[in-house]
Design a protein around this motif. Structure first.
Motif, PDB file in Angstrom:
ATOM      1  N   ALA A   1      -0.700 -14.021 -41.396  1.00 56.40           N
ATOM      2  CA  ALA A   1       0.692 -14.023 -40.943  1.00 56.40           C
ATOM      3  C   ALA A   1       1.511 -15.072 -41.688  1.00 56.40           C
ATOM      4  O   ALA A   1       2.668 -14.830 -42.044  1.00 56.40           O
ATOM      5  CB  ALA A   1       0.741 -14.263 -39.440  1.00 56.40           C
ATOM      6  N   SER A   2       0.914 -16.242 -41.929  1.00 57.23           N
ATOM      7  CA  SER A   2       1.621 -17.290 -42.670  1.00 57.23           C
ATOM      8  C   SER A   2       1.922 -16.841 -44.091  1.00 57.23           C
ATOM      9  O   SER A   2       3.012 -17.099 -44.626  1.00 57.23           O
ATOM     10  CB  SER A   2       0.771 -18.569 -42.703  1.00 57.23           C
ATOM     11  N   ALA A   3       0.961 -16.152 -44.713  1.00 64.43           N
ATOM     12  CA  ALA A   3       1.171 -15.654 -46.067  1.00 64.43           C
ATOM     13  C   ALA A   3       2.302 -14.629 -46.107  1.00 64.43           C
ATOM     14  O   ALA A   3       3.145 -14.647 -47.022  1.00 64.43           O
ATOM     15  CB  ALA A   3      -0.121 -15.031 -46.607  1.00 64.43           C
ATOM     16  N   LEU A   4       2.350 -13.743 -45.111  1.00 66.97           N
ATOM     17  CA  LEU A   4       3.423 -12.747 -45.062  1.00 66.97           C
ATOM     18  C   LEU A   4       4.780 -13.419 -44.854  1.00 66.97           C
ATOM     19  O   LEU A   4       5.776 -13.023 -45.463  1.00 66.97           O
ATOM     20  CB  LEU A   4       3.154 -11.743 -43.948  1.00 66.97           C
TER      21      LEU A   4
ATOM     22  N   ASP B   1      11.928  -5.763 -40.382  1.00 66.23           N
ATOM     23  CA  ASP B   1      12.945  -6.626 -39.768  1.00 66.23           C
ATOM     24  C   ASP B   1      12.452  -8.067 -39.624  1.00 66.23           C
ATOM     25  O   ASP B   1      12.706  -8.744 -38.622  1.00 66.23           O
ATOM     26  CB  ASP B   1      13.360  -6.075 -38.404  1.00 66.23           C
ATOM     27  N   GLY B   2      11.721  -8.537 -40.627  1.00 67.85           N
ATOM     28  CA  GLY B   2      11.283  -9.927 -40.643  1.00 67.85           C
ATOM     29  C   GLY B   2      10.079 -10.241 -39.786  1.00 67.85           C
ATOM     30  O   GLY B   2       9.711 -11.406 -39.632  1.00 67.85           O
ATOM     31  N   ILE B   3       9.434  -9.221 -39.219  1.00 71.00           N
ATOM     32  CA  ILE B   3       8.279  -9.448 -38.349  1.00 71.00           C
ATOM     33  C   ILE B   3       7.100  -8.617 -38.864  1.00 71.00           C
ATOM     34  O   ILE B   3       7.231  -7.396 -39.043  1.00 71.00           O
ATOM     35  CB  ILE B   3       8.582  -9.050 -36.895  1.00 71.00           C
ATOM     36  N   PRO B   4       5.947  -9.232 -39.121  1.00 74.17           N
ATOM     37  CA  PRO B   4       4.767  -8.454 -39.520  1.00 74.17           C
ATOM     38  C   PRO B   4       4.438  -7.415 -38.455  1.00 74.17           C
ATOM     39  O   PRO B   4       4.435  -7.716 -37.262  1.00 74.17           O
ATOM     40  CB  PRO B   4       3.661  -9.516 -39.623  1.00 74.17           C
ATOM     41  N   ASN B   5       4.207  -6.178 -38.892  1.00 74.87           N
ATOM     42  CA  ASN B   5       3.876  -5.128 -37.933  1.00 74.87           C
ATOM     43  C   ASN B   5       2.568  -5.464 -37.220  1.00 74.87           C
ATOM     44  O   ASN B   5       1.601  -5.911 -37.839  1.00 74.87           O
ATOM     45  CB  ASN B   5       3.763  -3.778 -38.646  1.00 74.87           C
ATOM     46  N   GLN B   6       2.556  -5.218 -35.915  1.00 75.18           N
ATOM     47  CA  GLN B   6       1.428  -5.633 -35.096  1.00 75.18           C
ATOM     48  C   GLN B   6       0.524  -4.468 -34.737  1.00 75.18           C
ATOM     49  O   GLN B   6       0.947  -3.312 -34.709  1.00 75.18           O
ATOM     50  CB  GLN B   6       1.927  -6.290 -33.805  1.00 75.18           C
ATOM     51  N   THR B   7      -0.716  -4.798 -34.427  1.00 73.79           N
ATOM     52  CA  THR B   7      -1.664  -3.806 -33.947  1.00 73.79           C
ATOM     53  C   THR B   7      -1.216  -3.314 -32.565  1.00 73.79           C
ATOM     54  O   THR B   7      -0.727  -4.101 -31.759  1.00 73.79           O
ATOM     55  CB  THR B   7      -3.065  -4.415 -33.820  1.00 73.79           C
ATOM     56  N   PRO B   8      -1.381  -2.021 -32.264  1.00 72.45           N
ATOM     57  CA  PRO B   8      -0.983  -1.509 -30.948  1.00 72.45           C
ATOM     58  C   PRO B   8      -1.861  -2.043 -29.822  1.00 72.45           C
ATOM     59  O   PRO B   8      -1.470  -2.044 -28.663  1.00 72.45           O
ATOM     60  CB  PRO B   8      -1.124   0.007 -31.106  1.00 72.45           C
ATOM     61  N   SER B   9      -3.056  -2.488 -30.159  1.00 69.08           N
ATOM     62  CA  SER B   9      -3.953  -3.069 -29.161  1.00 69.08           C
ATOM     63  C   SER B   9      -4.519  -4.368 -29.728  1.00 69.08           C
ATOM     64  O   SER B   9      -4.083  -4.835 -30.776  1.00 69.08           O
ATOM     65  CB  SER B   9      -5.084  -2.095 -28.816  1.00 69.08           C
ATOM     66  N   GLY B  10      -5.490  -4.946 -29.059  1.00 69.81           N
ATOM     67  CA  GLY B  10      -6.041  -6.209 -29.512  1.00 69.81           C
ATOM     68  C   GLY B  10      -6.847  -6.095 -30.788  1.00 69.81           C
ATOM     69  O   GLY B  10      -7.336  -5.018 -31.147  1.00 69.81           O
TER      70      GLY B  10
ATOM     71  N   VAL C   1      -8.029  -8.930 -26.503  1.00 69.19           N
ATOM     72  CA  VAL C   1      -6.670  -8.478 -26.174  1.00 69.19           C
ATOM     73  C   VAL C   1      -5.635  -9.175 -27.052  1.00 69.19           C
ATOM     74  O   VAL C   1      -4.438  -8.989 -26.870  1.00 69.19           O
ATOM     75  CB  VAL C   1      -6.325  -8.751 -24.693  1.00 69.19           C
ATOM     76  N   VAL C   2      -6.079  -9.968 -28.022  1.00 70.95           N
ATOM     77  CA  VAL C   2      -5.168 -10.744 -28.859  1.00 70.95           C
ATOM     78  C   VAL C   2      -4.602  -9.861 -29.966  1.00 70.95           C
ATOM     79  O   VAL C   2      -5.366  -9.297 -30.758  1.00 70.95           O
ATOM     80  CB  VAL C   2      -5.882 -11.963 -29.482  1.00 70.95           C
ATOM     81  N   PRO C   3      -3.259  -9.722 -30.048  1.00 69.55           N
ATOM     82  CA  PRO C   3      -2.666  -8.896 -31.105  1.00 69.55           C
ATOM     83  C   PRO C   3      -2.723  -9.603 -32.455  1.00 69.55           C
ATOM     84  O   PRO C   3      -2.941 -10.816 -32.539  1.00 69.55           O
ATOM     85  CB  PRO C   3      -1.221  -8.715 -30.653  1.00 69.55           C
ATOM     86  N   GLY C   4      -2.520  -8.845 -33.506  1.00 71.80           N
ATOM     87  CA  GLY C   4      -2.492  -9.412 -34.852  1.00 71.80           C
ATOM     88  C   GLY C   4      -1.681  -8.518 -35.769  1.00 71.80           C
ATOM     89  O   GLY C   4      -1.154  -7.481 -35.357  1.00 71.80           O
ATOM     90  N   SER C   5      -1.566  -8.919 -37.017  1.00 65.67           N
ATOM     91  CA  SER C   5      -0.822  -8.123 -37.995  1.00 65.67           C
ATOM     92  C   SER C   5      -1.612  -6.878 -38.372  1.00 65.67           C
ATOM     93  O   SER C   5      -2.829  -6.920 -38.528  1.00 65.67           O
ATOM     94  CB  SER C   5      -0.542  -8.964 -39.244  1.00 65.67           C
ATOM     95  N   THR C   6      -0.894  -5.768 -38.519  1.00 68.44           N
ATOM     96  CA  THR C   6      -1.532  -4.511 -38.880  1.00 68.44           C
ATOM     97  C   THR C   6      -1.981  -4.539 -40.336  1.00 68.44           C
ATOM     98  O   THR C   6      -1.257  -4.998 -41.215  1.00 68.44           O
ATOM     99  CB  THR C   6      -0.562  -3.335 -38.682  1.00 68.44           C
ATOM    100  N   THR C   7      -3.189  -4.064 -40.585  1.00 70.14           N
ATOM    101  CA  THR C   7      -3.703  -3.981 -41.949  1.00 70.14           C
ATOM    102  C   THR C   7      -4.229  -2.573 -42.213  1.00 70.14           C
ATOM    103  O   THR C   7      -4.695  -1.887 -41.316  1.00 70.14           O
ATOM    104  CB  THR C   7      -4.849  -4.978 -42.175  1.00 70.14           C
TER     105      THR C   7
END
Length: 205
Positions: free
Chosen positions: A142-145, A174-183, A192-198
């Motif tokens: 996330a920091s790299a993005l 819109d300036g926000i890394p796309n997130q995973t729909p689930s954990g 249950v922790v979300p993260g950036s989608t890869t």
């Protein structure tokens, strides 16, 4: 252990306080310093979970770090159990790391409030970090993005990491890394922790 609630908040069965007390005494005898307490459907009805936590605290004392499943978002009993257990185990190490980083910064003349980048690119206070250290999972990505957005001055982009195989693709909207729909998974463990989608793309032969 017996206890927990249904989706509508009604008790599934009486809370087995005797078993909880025996468990807590085992923790005290073995000098356990991290305990996770997760009740079924405690997001909507946390009464049994909170009572269990009270019993454990009364027996093991305040020095043991206690994490409740009801304090975290997300669905899935197993995922919340996993997250609570991992966060309880990481809490003391996280506090030591925060103290060491703060001391290093103070030695360098930097005396300011610290914030920490989460795996979704948002910021945590130090208090939030200590309570939920697993939110730092994938924070390097996330920091790299965020750095790429800053350098390119673009709020919408696709970033590609082609250093290895497979090639990893990340997106920002819109300036926000796309997130995973689930954990996300932490070393293969569902949380249950979300993260950036890869997304991954295999290199052609």
């Amino acid at each position: 252990m017996a206890g927990g609630h249904h989706f509508d908040g009604s008790p599934r069965c009486p809370l087995d306080t005797d078993s909880i007390a025996r468990f807590a005494k085992e923790c005290r005898r073995n000098k356990i310093r991290a305990v996770a307490v997760v009740g079924t459907n405690s997001q909507s009805a946390a009464g049994h979970e909170q009572r269990a936590a009270q019993i454990v605290t009364e027996i093991v004392g305040q020095r043991t770090n206690l994490v409740l499943g009801s304090t975290m978002s997300g669905i899935g009993l197993v995922e919340r159990e996993n997250t609570a257990v991992i966060e309880a185990a990481l809490a003391q190490t996280t506090m030591r790391s925060v103290d060491e980083i703060s001391a290093e910064l103070n030695q360098g003349g930097v005396d300011t409030e610290l914030h920490w980048v989460t795996g979704t690119g948002t910021l945590l206070s130090t208090a939030e970090l200590v309570s939920h250290p697993l939110k730092l999972h994938r924070s390097l990505l996330a920091s790299a993005l965020n750095g790429v957005m800053h350098e390119t001055d673009r709020a919408n982009l696709i970033a590609i990491d082609a250093r290895g195989d497979p090639v990893w693709v990340y997106t920002v909207s819109d300036g926000i890394p796309n997130q995973t729909p689930s954990g996300t998974r932490f070393f293969g463990i569902p949380t249950v922790v979300p993260g950036s989608t890869t997304s991954s793309v295999e290199r052609p032969e």
